[in-house]
Write a protein that holds these residues in place. Structure first.
Motif, PDB file in Angstrom:
ATOM      1  N   THR A 108      38.940  40.850  54.261  1.00  0.00           N
ATOM      2  CA  THR A 108      38.169  41.814  53.481  1.00  0.00           C
ATOM      3  C   THR A 108      39.101  42.879  52.928  1.00  0.00           C
ATOM      4  N   TRP A 109      38.927  43.236  51.654  1.00  0.00           N
ATOM      5  CA  TRP A 109      39.688  44.343  51.091  1.00  0.00           C
ATOM      6  C   TRP A 109      38.884  45.001  49.985  1.00  0.00           C
ATOM      7  N   GLU A 110      39.361  46.133  49.546  1.00  0.00           N
ATOM      8  CA  GLU A 110      38.652  46.934  48.548  1.00  0.00           C
ATOM      9  C   GLU A 110      39.371  46.859  47.211  1.00  0.00           C
ATOM     10  N   VAL A 111      38.603  46.792  46.127  1.00  0.00           N
ATOM     11  CA  VAL A 111      39.208  46.803  44.795  1.00  0.00           C
ATOM     12  C   VAL A 111      39.891  48.150  44.583  1.00  0.00           C
ATOM     13  N   LEU A 171      36.184  34.029  35.452  1.00  0.00           N
ATOM     14  CA  LEU A 171      36.381  35.388  35.943  1.00  0.00           C
ATOM     15  C   LEU A 171      35.047  36.129  36.025  1.00  0.00           C
ATOM     16  N   VAL A 172      34.890  36.919  37.079  1.00  0.00           N
ATOM     17  CA  VAL A 172      33.735  37.798  37.249  1.00  0.00           C
ATOM     18  C   VAL A 172      34.264  39.220  37.388  1.00  0.00           C
ATOM     19  N   ARG A 173      33.869  40.111  36.485  1.00  0.00           N
ATOM     20  CA  ARG A 173      34.379  41.479  36.533  1.00  0.00           C
ATOM     21  C   ARG A 173      33.857  42.225  37.746  1.00  0.00           C
ATOM     22  N   THR A 174      34.706  43.108  38.264  1.00  0.00           N
ATOM     23  CA  THR A 174      34.331  43.959  39.371  1.00  0.00           C
ATOM     24  C   THR A 174      34.879  45.355  39.119  1.00  0.00           C
ATOM     25  N   SER A 175      34.615  46.293  40.022  1.00  0.00           N
ATOM     26  CA  SER A 175      34.964  47.698  39.788  1.00  0.00           C
ATOM     27  C   SER A 175      35.730  48.275  40.966  1.00  0.00           C
ATOM     28  N   PRO A 176      36.577  49.284  40.716  1.00  0.00           N
ATOM     29  CA  PRO A 176      37.268  49.959  41.810  1.00  0.00           C
ATOM     30  C   PRO A 176      36.287  50.436  42.878  1.00  0.00           C
ATOM     31  N   GLY A 177      36.669  50.245  44.121  1.00  0.00           N
ATOM     32  CA  GLY A 177      35.838  50.650  45.241  1.00  0.00           C
ATOM     33  C   GLY A 177      34.946  49.559  45.782  1.00  0.00           C
ATOM     34  N   ALA A 178      34.775  48.459  45.021  1.00  0.00           N
ATOM     35  CA  ALA A 178      33.943  47.358  45.494  1.00  0.00           C
ATOM     36  C   ALA A 178      34.627  46.647  46.662  1.00  0.00           C
TER      37      ALA A 178
END
Length: 289
Positions: A108-111, A171-178
């Motif tokens: 597990t890690w965070e964007v 690709l699936v976009r994601t955001s910082p903090g996800a």
């Protein structure tokens, strides 16, 4: 032991650029030829059939047939050809001795935040399983362009690469903090045919599942920062990425080899990799930019 470690680092690192006359693009792992790139449709899969790799639609229809790549050995690019190192620049890996199959590897890690500067760089963060010939399966967080597309934003996809071909989910976009939950699962095997079935996915992000059969055991696990075209340290995100909740399970059940993660980093360029907690259960690895 030092010689063995050096050999393994070379095997885990990306390929050099083979020829300036062949267009090369970025994928997590090595530089790749612009040909032999295949996007796997939603709910699709891969199947190794003899010397061919079939790309299957969700209903099992064959939509592409690729020739499996011959095994190749990778190495870090020469320092004289760069300002900052390309490739696997900070990571930790575990070499499974082979008597017990890795049946599950999760992390597990965070964007991270967006990098302060953008010079067209590409950054990959992932956990992965691979073998000595750079056949690799990985759920990947990406910033910048790659064979799968991308741009100045974070996105995720699963990738499978052999010596020639690159296969990826959209690709699936994601955001910082996800929060990202990367999972690699051995779903079955046939000892008579030496075929191993794996799944790569972000368990909390739909559309990232890649199912594949592989004619080789993937017995090296790694948590990795990989990057290309970095021109300044500000091209990286600020701070650090923590791979936490790292769990490795084995097909033999109670017979588990000792898991000792080995950190490697480009300290000359100010990057770090530390093993905060070792072992097969709830381990933690930090990559510092």
């Amino acid at each position: 032991m030092r010689a063995l470690t050096a050999l393994l680092v070379g095997l885990l690192a990306p390929f050099t650029i083979a020829s300036p006359s062949v267009k090369r693009v970025f994928a997590p792992g090595p530089y790749r030829a612009a040909t032999n790139i295949y996007e796997i449709p939603p709910c699709g899969s891969l199947a190794h059939v003899g010397s061919k790799i079939h790309v299957l639609a969700a209903n099992g229809t064959v939509i592409h047939v690729a020739t499996a790549g011959a095994p190749t050995v990778g190495q870090f690019k020469s320092a004289v050809s760069r300002d900052l190192m390309d490739g696997w620049v900070a990571f930790a890996y575990f070499l499974n001795p082979g008597f017990s199959l890795i049946s599950s590897f999760t992390a597990t890690w965070e964007v991270p935040p967006l990098p302060e500067t953008d010079h067209g760089q590409t950054i990959f963060l992932f956990n992965a399983v691979q073998n000595y010939s750079n056949t690799i399966l990985q759920p990947v967080l990406q910033y910048g362009p790659s064979v799968a597309g991308g741009g100045s934003f974070w996105a995720v996809a699963s990738f499978f690469l052999d010596g020639v071909n690159t296969f990826h989910t959209p690709l699936v976009r994601t955001s910082p903090g996800a929060t990202l939950n990367g999972a690699l699962i051995l779903t079955g095997s046939s000892s008579s045919e030496s075929i191993f079935n794996y799944t790569s996915q972000f368990t909390n992000i739909p559309g990232t599942t890649l199912n594949t059969s592989v004619p080789a055991l993937l017995n090296v696990a790694a948590a990795t920062l990989e990057a290309y075209n970095i021109t300044a340290l500000s091209d990286y995100p600020a701070g650090a990425t923590v791979f936490s909740g790292i769990n490795v399970e084995f097909a033999s059940g109670n017979t588990k080899p000792d898991v000792a993660w080995r950190p490697v980093a480009d300290t000359a360029d100010g990057l770090g990799s530390t093993v905060d907690k070792d072992g097969a259960v709830d381990a933690q690895i930090t990559v510092k930019y």
